[in-house]
Design an enzyme around this catalytic site. Structure first.
Site, short mmCIF file in Angstrom:
data_model
loop_
_atom_site.label_atom_id
_atom_site.label_comp_id
_atom_site.label_asym_id
_atom_site.label_seq_id
_atom_site.Cartn_x
_atom_site.Cartn_y
_atom_site.Cartn_z
N ASP A 132 2.86 -25.61 -9.86
CA ASP A 132 1.98 -26.71 -9.41
C ASP A 132 1.27 -26.32 -8.10
O ASP A 132 0.05 -26.45 -7.98
CB ASP A 132 2.78 -28.00 -9.18
CG ASP A 132 3.50 -28.47 -10.44
OD1 ASP A 132 3.15 -29.52 -10.98
OD2 ASP A 132 4.43 -27.76 -10.90
N GLU A 157 -3.31 -33.29 -6.89
CA GLU A 157 -2.02 -33.99 -6.92
C GLU A 157 -1.04 -33.56 -5.82
O GLU A 157 -0.38 -34.41 -5.21
CB GLU A 157 -1.34 -33.77 -8.29
CG GLU A 157 0.00 -34.50 -8.36
CD GLU A 157 0.71 -34.38 -9.68
OE1 GLU A 157 0.14 -33.81 -10.63
OE2 GLU A 157 1.86 -34.86 -9.76
N ASP A 224 -5.58 -31.65 -11.38
CA ASP A 224 -4.14 -31.77 -11.66
C ASP A 224 -3.70 -30.35 -12.00
O ASP A 224 -3.97 -29.83 -13.08
CB ASP A 224 -3.90 -32.71 -12.85
CG ASP A 224 -2.42 -33.08 -12.98
OD1 ASP A 224 -1.58 -32.35 -12.41
OD2 ASP A 224 -2.13 -34.08 -13.65
N VAL A 226 -0.82 -28.83 -12.61
CA VAL A 226 -0.03 -28.79 -13.84
C VAL A 226 0.16 -30.24 -14.26
O VAL A 226 0.84 -31.00 -13.58
CB VAL A 226 1.35 -28.11 -13.65
CG1 VAL A 226 2.16 -28.17 -14.95
CG2 VAL A 226 1.19 -26.66 -13.20
N ASP A 227 -0.45 -30.61 -15.33
CA ASP A 227 -0.25 -31.97 -15.85
C ASP A 227 0.81 -31.89 -16.93
O ASP A 227 0.78 -31.00 -17.79
CB ASP A 227 -1.57 -32.50 -16.44
CG ASP A 227 -1.38 -33.90 -17.00
OD1 ASP A 227 -0.83 -34.75 -16.26
OD2 ASP A 227 -1.76 -34.14 -18.15
N THR A 229 4.22 -31.83 -15.96
CA THR A 229 5.16 -30.86 -15.39
C THR A 229 6.50 -30.90 -16.14
O THR A 229 7.16 -29.87 -16.29
CB THR A 229 5.36 -31.14 -13.88
OG1 THR A 229 4.07 -31.17 -13.28
CG2 THR A 229 6.18 -30.06 -13.21
N SER A 369 1.47 -34.45 -21.44
CA SER A 369 0.24 -34.07 -20.72
C SER A 369 -1.07 -34.43 -21.41
O SER A 369 -1.10 -35.02 -22.47
CB SER A 369 0.24 -32.56 -20.42
OG SER A 369 -0.23 -31.84 -21.54
N LYS A 372 -2.84 -34.34 -25.10
CA LYS A 372 -3.15 -35.45 -26.01
C LYS A 372 -4.68 -35.67 -26.08
O LYS A 372 -5.23 -35.90 -27.14
CB LYS A 372 -2.45 -36.74 -25.55
CG LYS A 372 -0.93 -36.68 -25.66
CD LYS A 372 -0.27 -37.97 -25.26
CE LYS A 372 -0.09 -38.19 -23.79
NZ LYS A 372 0.82 -37.27 -23.11
N LYS A 386 -1.92 -45.14 -23.94
CA LYS A 386 -0.91 -45.10 -22.87
C LYS A 386 -0.84 -46.45 -22.18
O LYS A 386 -1.85 -46.96 -21.69
CB LYS A 386 -1.26 -44.00 -21.84
CG LYS A 386 -0.21 -43.93 -20.72
CD LYS A 386 -0.42 -42.81 -19.72
CE LYS A 386 0.70 -42.85 -18.68
NZ LYS A 386 0.50 -41.95 -17.56
N ASP A 398 -5.23 -37.45 -13.81
CA ASP A 398 -4.53 -37.44 -15.10
C ASP A 398 -5.47 -37.76 -16.27
O ASP A 398 -5.03 -37.71 -17.42
CB ASP A 398 -3.39 -38.46 -15.10
CG ASP A 398 -2.15 -37.95 -14.38
OD1 ASP A 398 -1.90 -36.74 -14.44
OD2 ASP A 398 -1.45 -38.76 -13.74
N1 LIG Z 1 6.17 -43.98 -14.26
C1 LIG Z 1 5.07 -43.47 -14.75
N2 LIG Z 1 4.31 -44.19 -15.55
C2 LIG Z 1 3.21 -43.67 -16.06
N3 LIG Z 1 2.74 -42.43 -15.80
C3 LIG Z 1 3.47 -41.67 -14.98
C4 LIG Z 1 4.65 -42.15 -14.43
N4 LIG Z 1 5.16 -41.19 -13.67
C5 LIG Z 1 4.31 -40.15 -13.76
N5 LIG Z 1 3.28 -40.44 -14.54
C6 LIG Z 1 2.13 -39.61 -14.83
O1 LIG Z 1 2.11 -39.19 -16.15
C7 LIG Z 1 1.68 -37.84 -16.19
C8 LIG Z 1 2.21 -37.26 -17.44
O2 LIG Z 1 1.74 -38.10 -18.42
P1 LIG Z 1 2.09 -37.85 -19.89
O3 LIG Z 1 1.21 -38.65 -20.74
O4 LIG Z 1 2.03 -36.38 -20.11
O5 LIG Z 1 3.59 -38.35 -20.03
S1 LIG Z 1 4.81 -37.59 -20.66
O6 LIG Z 1 5.19 -36.52 -19.74
O7 LIG Z 1 4.40 -37.12 -21.99
O8 LIG Z 1 5.84 -38.60 -20.79
C9 LIG Z 1 2.23 -37.24 -14.96
O9 LIG Z 1 1.42 -36.15 -14.57
P2 LIG Z 1 2.10 -34.86 -13.84
O10 LIG Z 1 2.79 -35.36 -12.60
O11 LIG Z 1 0.90 -34.06 -13.54
O12 LIG Z 1 3.03 -34.23 -14.82
C10 LIG Z 1 2.14 -38.38 -13.98
O13 LIG Z 1 0.98 -38.40 -13.24
MG LIG Z 2 -0.69 -35.27 -14.28
MG LIG Z 3 3.41 -34.44 -10.99
MG LIG Z 4 0.55 -32.58 -12.18
#
Ligand SMILES: Nc1ncnc2c1ncn2[C@@H]1O[C@H](COP(=O)(O)OS(=O)(=O)O)[C@@H](OP(=O)(O)O)[C@H]1O
Ligand SMILES: [Mg+2]
Ligand SMILES: [Mg+2]
Ligand SMILES: [Mg+2]
Length: 461
Positions: A132, A157, A224, A226-227, A229, A369, A372, A386, A398
């Site tokens: 990241d 981020e 972002d 790494v989306d 993570t 991530s 989708k 979502k 995101d």
């Molecule tokens: N509590 C909560 N509710 C909603 N969204 C949140 C939450 N916490 C985190 N995030 C954000 O979701 C990003 C990942 O989204 P995803 O759609 O990939 O979700 S998942 O990892 O498949 O469950 C993730 O991105 P990254 O931090 O870059 O991985 C977050 O920004």
């Molecule tokens: Mg993200």
């Molecule tokens: Mg993150």
């Molecule tokens: Mg990220």
């Protein structure tokens, strides 16, 4: 389509063997304008092929893919030539994301083969890794180098505080090493690298420079690094997402998806299978085995995809790009919907109820991530939904890159009330109505939006 170059002048009139390039007034044509029409009629097949090749080459020589040469039964028509308004930004952004993908692949491989000691927790308990910070530093450095520090504003981020703490020395040196390993490869990607290795302070500065607050005016990059993570550390799907936002509007998006499988069926496999797959298939992601970079600029009506760049096999990237388009499926019974893997990120029970009302029959495709968004843009799935818990504010990084790529590929992205996402309010998508709905087509989108209220009333969200 914005274009600041509407004609192309040959130094000498082009001659194709014995076929001179002439336009439809039968004049030898040293200049090709947008709209120039080359008649096929009466030409022999090999001459047609040559003509098509030479005119197609013109768009490639402009180092950007959004010009087009259209064919009909009688003519070859140049519909646009030359770089559009964001050609330089697009070029640099795609190359930077390609580099970042390569960095991530190496880190992910090493994470999987080691223990979890390289995975850290942020204040909100979400994971963060060397990748990241390293991607954020690398992309920040590339953008600053390419456009000048003063002209570049980035909202990203990761912050620099936890990396700068005295007890994070080991972590920081791992990041510095990863960044340098990646930046030395810059020339292979068609970019300039640093003259000497970056030190800790350079890397911290590059990460810390991503301190834009966004907002309604001016231009900034949303990153972002790494989306997903969580998907990344589990050896599964993740994305590198970079978007350019101008006066509150997303104008360019690049989405790197290093583990996007060649066969869309593999998207739904559990992460453990991905590990098996990565052992079975060449890790070099030769041809289209896995990994792609998607991109689009606003108003072009086109979205593109290219394979991951191989440093040992230099691909002139505009030439390796192919157009992508959303799915034509508009029957809910045949549509696939995707959603986050984690229940805590999006309510699976709410979307299940909504799916039932709309008549979606297939099992949800749960993928980590912005992959989708990529699946919708590529036409591998039709719907993305979502619905985060109430009180959670979606962050612009995101969604920005994914949204524009879906829109330019022909899809629709809004909040659950049918309003556009608002990228003009800083870090968060302020005013978002309940959730996000992205669809391949307007018909499916409308059906879902209409059903959200009914489903919402019987939910506890
Ligand atoms: N509590 C909560 N509710 C909603 N969204 C949140 C939450 N916490 C985190 N995030 C954000 O979701 C990003 C990942 O989204 P995803 O759609 O990939 O979700 S998942 O990892 O498949 O469950 C993730 O991105 P990254 O931090 O870059 O991985 C977050 O920004
Ligand atoms: Mg993200
Ligand atoms: Mg993150
Ligand atoms: Mg990220």
């Amino acid at each position: 389509m914005p274009s600041n170059c509407t004609s192309l002048v040959f130094r000498a009139p082009h001659v194709l063997g014995q076929t001179r390039i002439t336009n439809n007034t039968n004049k030898l044509t040293p200049t090709i304008h947008v709209g120039t029409c080359f008649p096929w009629y009466g030409k022999k097949t090999h001459q047609k092929k040559k003509l098509f090749h030479i005119v197609s080459q013109l768009k490639c020589s402009q180092n950007y893919p959004s010009s087009s040469v259209m064919e009909d039964e009688r003519n070859l028509v140049v519909s646009s030539l030359g770089p559009d308004k964001y050609s330089k930004e697009l070029d640099v952004a795609v190359k930077a994301v390609q580099m970042a993908c390569s960095l991530c692949q190496k880190v992910q491989e090493s994470l999987i083969s080691k223990t979890n000691s390289q995975i850290h927790s942020k204040d909100d308990n979400s994971p963060v890794t060397v990748a990241d910070w390293s991607v954020q530093a690398t992309i920040s450095w590339i953008l600053s180098k390419s456009f000048g520090c003063r002209n570049v504003s980035i909202l990203a981020e990761e912050d620099v505080e936890s990396l700068s703490k005295p007890d994070s020395k080991g972590l920081l040196s791992a990041v510095v090493e990863t960044v340098n390993d990646c930046l030395v490869q810059a020339p292979h990607f068609g970019l300039k690298g640093p003259e000497k290795l970056l030190g800790s302070s350079d890397v911290l500065e590059a990460i810390g420079r991503c301190n834009s607050e966004g907002g309604p005016t001016g231009s900034f990059w949303a990153l972002d690094p790494v989306d997903g993570t969580l998907g990344f550390v589990r050896g599964d799907q993740y994305a590198v997402a970079l978007a350019l936002i101008e006066d509150g509007e997303v104008v360019l998006g690049v989405l790197g998806c290093p583990n996007y499988p060649k066969k869309k069926e593999w998207l739904s496999y559990h992460h453990r299978y991905h590990r098996i797959i990565s052992k079975l298939t060449p890790t070099t992601s030769e041809s289209w085995d896995k990994g792609c970079v998607l991109y689009a600029t606003k108003g072009s009506g086109k979205a593109w995809m290219q394979p991951l760049h191989q440093t040992n096999k230099l691909l002139a990237w505009p030439n390796s790009a192919i157009l992508i388009r959303v799915s034509a499926i508009d029957d809910p019974a045949l549509a696939t919907f995707c959603e986050p893997v984690e229940k805590s990120n999006s309510s699976h029970s709410f979307t299940a109820g909504l799916a039932h009302i709309v008549g979606l029959r297939k099992q949800p495709l749960r993928v980590y991530s912005m992959v989708k968004y990529a699946a919708i843009a590529r036409g591998d799935a039709e719907i993305f939904m979502k619905f985060a818990r109430s009180g959670y504010k979606e962050k612009i990084w995101d969604h920005a890159a994914g949204m524009i790529i879906i829109q330019e590929a022909g899809g629709v992205v809004t909040d659950a009330g049918g309003s556009p996402l608002d990228f003009s309010k800083g870090t968060f998508l302020e005013g978002l109505d309940r959730g996000i709905i992205a669809c391949g087509g307007a018909k499916l989108h409308e059906r879902i939006i209409k059903s959200v209220d009914a489903s919402w009333k019987c939910s506890s969200l």
